[in-house]
Write a protein that holds these residues in place. Structure first.
Motif, PDB file in Angstrom:
ATOM      1  N   TYR A  24       0.853  -1.192   0.000  1.00  0.00           N
ATOM      2  CA  TYR A  24       0.000   0.000   0.000  1.00  0.00           C
ATOM      3  C   TYR A  24       0.883   1.234   0.000  1.00  0.00           C
ATOM      4  N   PRO A  25       0.478   2.278  -0.738  1.00  0.00           N
ATOM      5  CA  PRO A  25       1.340   3.458  -0.847  1.00  0.00           C
ATOM      6  C   PRO A  25       1.341   4.281   0.439  1.00  0.00           C
ATOM      7  N   ARG A  70       3.193   5.435   6.252  1.00  0.00           N
ATOM      8  CA  ARG A  70       2.882   4.027   6.003  1.00  0.00           C
ATOM      9  C   ARG A  70       1.661   3.625   6.810  1.00  0.00           C
ATOM     10  N   THR A  93      -4.333  -4.417  -2.745  1.00  0.00           N
ATOM     11  CA  THR A  93      -2.880  -4.246  -2.725  1.00  0.00           C
ATOM     12  C   THR A  93      -2.179  -4.980  -3.864  1.00  0.00           C
ATOM     13  N   PRO A  98      -1.326   2.922  -9.064  1.00  0.00           N
ATOM     14  CA  PRO A  98      -0.518   3.983  -9.690  1.00  0.00           C
ATOM     15  C   PRO A  98      -0.600   3.929 -11.217  1.00  0.00           C
ATOM     16  N   GLY A 121      -2.775   8.872  -4.096  1.00  0.00           N
ATOM     17  CA  GLY A 121      -2.902   7.594  -3.394  1.00  0.00           C
ATOM     18  C   GLY A 121      -4.331   7.135  -3.184  1.00  0.00           C
TER      19      GLY A 121
END
Length: 310
Positions: A24-25, A70, A93, A98, A121
DNA sequence: TACCAGGTGGAGT
DNA sequence: ACTCCACATGGT
């Protein structure tokens, strides 16, 4: 019940250790809030300790932001393995958001570019199909906070306890459980005129055990046709269910905010929802639903008042 | 106090 | 096919 009950329940429960949400970004607090509490899902609640507490299916999850943005999660102790697997699906995920976002036509659409830059995001959740249907059957002309309240009442009064959490948490009722409710019981969950739609839909689905699973597996047009046959499900709700509950990123729900934003930012004032849906598909392409979520978030953040800054 | 909220379905043109 | 409106109810 309500938020206070959840807080004490969460405090009393024995939790796993916090661990990173793999794949996950990095996001900031506003993006995380927009993702889980921005109108896709209706069972995430901000806690006083700056964490989020969320439920879907028989999963209970806490989320927080760790170092460098995070995302970290925890769950009831003992449920770590199955929760990790469920999180991967729920937050997509394994999907390449992106790349999906970069594939949107932001290079030739300056407003879309502004929306993407404003919510880096942001992504589309993949929620349980049946629960997504229930949430959006409740959504007609209701604010998100009220839809959330309806879900909590339905879970508290008609949902089963989540296994392994004592009586601390309850699932949303299944469609079979909903079919056993009287309309008066449903109305008592603040559903208003939606109670009849939900009761009729519940009886339809309960009589057809494979209907939801089959519908979720169908291609977008066929799945949408089937959903449109349900009472209380029109174009907008069907598209929300397919976008947020089946991963159909081509679904382009046109709600009042999309109506406003396309009218204001794309000079489409006066266009009707069917025309706007066609515009959305043509202009934003096969990932129109993803673009839609950025437009929706941007307009709710910046377009509360009636200004039209181009 | 008005107006609005992640709309839909049915009746009347 | 299009327009208008009832439908419940709490937030802002």
């Amino acid at each position: 019940m309500g938020k206070a009950g959840e807080v004490s329940a969460a405090a009393a429960l024995r939790w796993s250790e916090w661990q990173p949400l793999a794949g996950y970004p990095a996001v900031d607090a506003a993006i995380l809030a927009e993702t889980v509490d921005g109108g896709q899902a209706f069972r995430w609640h901000a806690q006083p300790d700056a964490t989020w507490l969320g439920q879907w299916s028989d999963h209970v999850v806490g989320l927080r932001l760790g170092a460098a943005g995070r995302v970290e999660w925890r769950c009831p102790a003992g449920a770590e393995t199955r929760t990790a697997a469920a999180l991967a699906i729920y937050f997509g995920t394994d999907a390449d958001f992106p790349a999906h976002t970069d594939a949107l036509p932001w290079r030739t659409d300056s407003h879309l570019a502004r929306c993407l830059a404003d919510f880096p995001g942001l992504r589309i959740l993949r929620q349980p199909f049946g629960e997504t249907l229930l949430g959006f059957l409740c959504s007609a002309t209701k604010q998100i906070v009220q839809i959330k309240q309806m879900q909590e009442l339905l879970a508290a009064r008609h949902g089963a306890p989540v296994p392994g959490t004592g009586d601390a948490f309850r699932r949303l009722p299944t469609w079979t459980e909903l079919a056993a409710c009287s309309e008066a019981e449903l109305r008592a969950c603040q559903l208003g005129f939606r109670a009849r739609y939900i009761g009729e839909t519940a009886r339809f689905i309960a009589a057809r055990p494979d209907w939801l699973r089959e519908t979720e597996a169908l291609p977008y047009p066929e799945a949408k046709d089937r959903l449109l046959g349900l009472p209380g499900v029109g174009e907008k709700v069907a598209d929300c269910v397919l976008l947020f509950g089946a991963g159909r990123l081509e679904a382009f729900p046109v709600d009042v905010w999309i109506l406003k934003t396309l009218g204001r930012r794309y000079a489409l004032d006066g266009w009707k929802p069917p025309q706007l849906a066609q515009f959305g598909r043509a202009h934003f392409g096969p990932l129109a639903g993803l673009a839609q979520q950025f437009l929706f978030a941007w307009e709710r953040r910046h377009g509360r008042t009636d200004q039209v800054d181009r």
